[in-house]
Design a protein around this motif. Structure first.
Motif, mmCIF file in Angstrom:
data_model
loop_
_atom_site.group_PDB
_atom_site.id
_atom_site.type_symbol
_atom_site.label_atom_id
_atom_site.label_comp_id
_atom_site.label_asym_id
_atom_site.label_seq_id
_atom_site.Cartn_x
_atom_site.Cartn_y
_atom_site.Cartn_z
ATOM 1 N N ASP A 183 -31.418 2.602 -22.542
ATOM 2 C CA ASP A 183 -31.121 1.898 -23.794
ATOM 3 C C ASP A 183 -29.616 1.810 -24.005
ATOM 4 O O ASP A 183 -29.061 2.376 -24.952
ATOM 5 N N LYS A 184 -28.941 1.128 -23.094
ATOM 6 C CA LYS A 184 -27.503 0.913 -23.252
ATOM 7 C C LYS A 184 -27.262 -0.068 -24.395
ATOM 8 O O LYS A 184 -28.048 -0.985 -24.614
ATOM 9 N N PHE A 185 -26.172 0.119 -25.133
ATOM 10 C CA PHE A 185 -25.882 -0.747 -26.265
ATOM 11 C C PHE A 185 -25.055 -1.960 -25.841
ATOM 12 O O PHE A 185 -24.226 -1.887 -24.937
ATOM 13 N N ASP A 186 -25.307 -3.080 -26.507
ATOM 14 C CA ASP A 186 -24.469 -4.268 -26.418
ATOM 15 C C ASP A 186 -23.419 -4.197 -27.523
ATOM 16 O O ASP A 186 -23.766 -3.935 -28.689
ATOM 17 N N PHE A 187 -22.160 -4.449 -27.165
ATOM 18 C CA PHE A 187 -21.077 -4.533 -28.153
ATOM 19 C C PHE A 187 -20.367 -5.867 -27.959
ATOM 20 O O PHE A 187 -19.905 -6.166 -26.851
ATOM 21 N N ASN A 188 -20.271 -6.652 -29.035
ATOM 22 C CA ASN A 188 -19.656 -7.974 -28.934
ATOM 23 C C ASN A 188 -18.752 -8.261 -30.128
ATOM 24 O O ASN A 188 -19.066 -7.882 -31.268
ATOM 25 N N LEU A 189 -17.638 -8.930 -29.845
ATOM 26 C CA LEU A 189 -16.759 -9.478 -30.873
ATOM 27 C C LEU A 189 -16.749 -10.987 -30.722
ATOM 28 O O LEU A 189 -16.837 -11.498 -29.594
ATOM 29 N N GLY A 190 -16.621 -11.700 -31.838
ATOM 30 C CA GLY A 190 -16.699 -13.154 -31.722
ATOM 31 C C GLY A 190 -15.959 -13.886 -32.825
ATOM 32 O O GLY A 190 -15.485 -13.292 -33.804
ATOM 33 N N VAL A 191 -15.849 -15.181 -32.617
ATOM 34 C CA VAL A 191 -15.260 -16.079 -33.598
ATOM 35 C C VAL A 191 -16.258 -17.211 -33.853
ATOM 36 O O VAL A 191 -16.970 -17.642 -32.954
ATOM 37 N N VAL A 192 -16.308 -17.682 -35.097
ATOM 38 C CA VAL A 192 -17.244 -18.729 -35.510
ATOM 39 C C VAL A 192 -16.455 -19.837 -36.195
ATOM 40 O O VAL A 192 -15.577 -19.560 -37.029
ATOM 41 N N TYR A 193 -16.767 -21.068 -35.829
ATOM 42 C CA TYR A 193 -16.219 -22.224 -36.554
ATOM 43 C C TYR A 193 -17.357 -22.872 -37.334
ATOM 44 O O TYR A 193 -18.305 -23.380 -36.755
ATOM 45 N N GLN A 194 -17.258 -22.839 -38.670
ATOM 46 C CA GLN A 194 -18.299 -23.364 -39.544
ATOM 47 C C GLN A 194 -17.944 -24.776 -39.999
ATOM 48 O O GLN A 194 -16.891 -24.990 -40.594
ATOM 49 N N PHE A 195 -18.786 -25.750 -39.687
ATOM 50 C CA PHE A 195 -18.518 -27.140 -40.065
ATOM 51 C C PHE A 195 -18.812 -27.378 -41.542
ATOM 52 O O PHE A 195 -19.600 -26.661 -42.148
#
Length: 226
Positions: A214-226
């Motif tokens: 059960d390895k964890f996923d770690f993510n960072l992100g950017v979102v452009y909202q129209f």
């Protein structure tokens, strides 16, 4: 191990260059756009584009002599998404869905000691679709806390080599559930940043040489909202 590190570094530089290019292009479009969100606008409502980078649980299997020989690691993934979400109930409740395409550092290795076989698993992309359910926090409703579920598909091209250097190939196709929680908040005009942490749910019908950790996923992100 050294070759894998070099390949990972080259992959990271390539993907980060793509990220910089995408962000620069999108910010240029945003600056030439007259629309500006006010404090009363729905911050997370409508169509959006997303870009995540991070570490995900990557695993693959080769079927040899009635045993699914698995290998696993945490791999670097760049994931693009396009989706739609809607704010309801006085803009406090959010529901959404998205399509995803990811570029992965997904190559794996394993040894089947029973037959003295070396197994190479090759993977460089993944597809998926996801659903989000969240709530907006704060007076301005500009912080989003949400849970996500993502059905993800990966394909591995597998090469199996024996001690005589004779090799044969297999194809491993997977479909599994990723799920977790995330936070998102706006930073500049139509741009938001987000962070997620999650895990996977996977079950094999055949006998396996190991359990998928059960390895964890770690993510960072950017979102452009129209």
């Amino acid at each position: 191990m050294k070759q894998n590190s070099i390949k990972f570094g080259q992959l990271a530089i390539k993907y980060l260059s793509l990220i910089v290019l995408l962000l620069t292009t999108t910010m240029s479009i945003s600056q030439n756009h007259d629309k500006k969100k006010s404090d009363t606008d729905k911050v997370f409502d409508g169509f959006y584009l997303g870009l995540n980078v991070g570490s995900q649980n990557i695993f693959g299997g080769a079927f040899i002599d009635n045993l699914d020989v698995l290998s696993q690691k945490n791999g670097f993934v760049v994931e693009f998404s396009s989706g739609y979400r809607k704010q309801l109930l006085n803009d406090r409740l959010l529901i959404g869905a998205a399509l995803q395409f990811g570029l992965t550092d997904g190559d794996l290795e394993q040894v089947d000691n029973r037959n003295q076989l070396k197994i190479d698993y090759e993977n460089s992309f993944q597809f998926g679709y996801s659903f989000n359910l969240g709530v907006t926090l704060g007076k301005k409703k500009n912080v989003l806390a949400y849970a996500y579920g993502s059905v993800t598909k990966r394909r591995f091209n597998i090469t199996i080599t024996d001690i005589n250097r004779t090799s044969f190939s297999q194809l491993d196709e997977q479909r599994f559930l990723r799920y977790g929680i995330g936070l998102e908040t706006p930073i500049y005009k139509n741009f938001s940043i987000k962070a997620t942490v999650g895990t996977v749910n996977v079950d094999y019908d055949e006998d396996t040489n190991m359990d998928v950790d059960d390895k964890f996923d770690f993510n960072l992100g950017v979102v452009y909202q129209f």
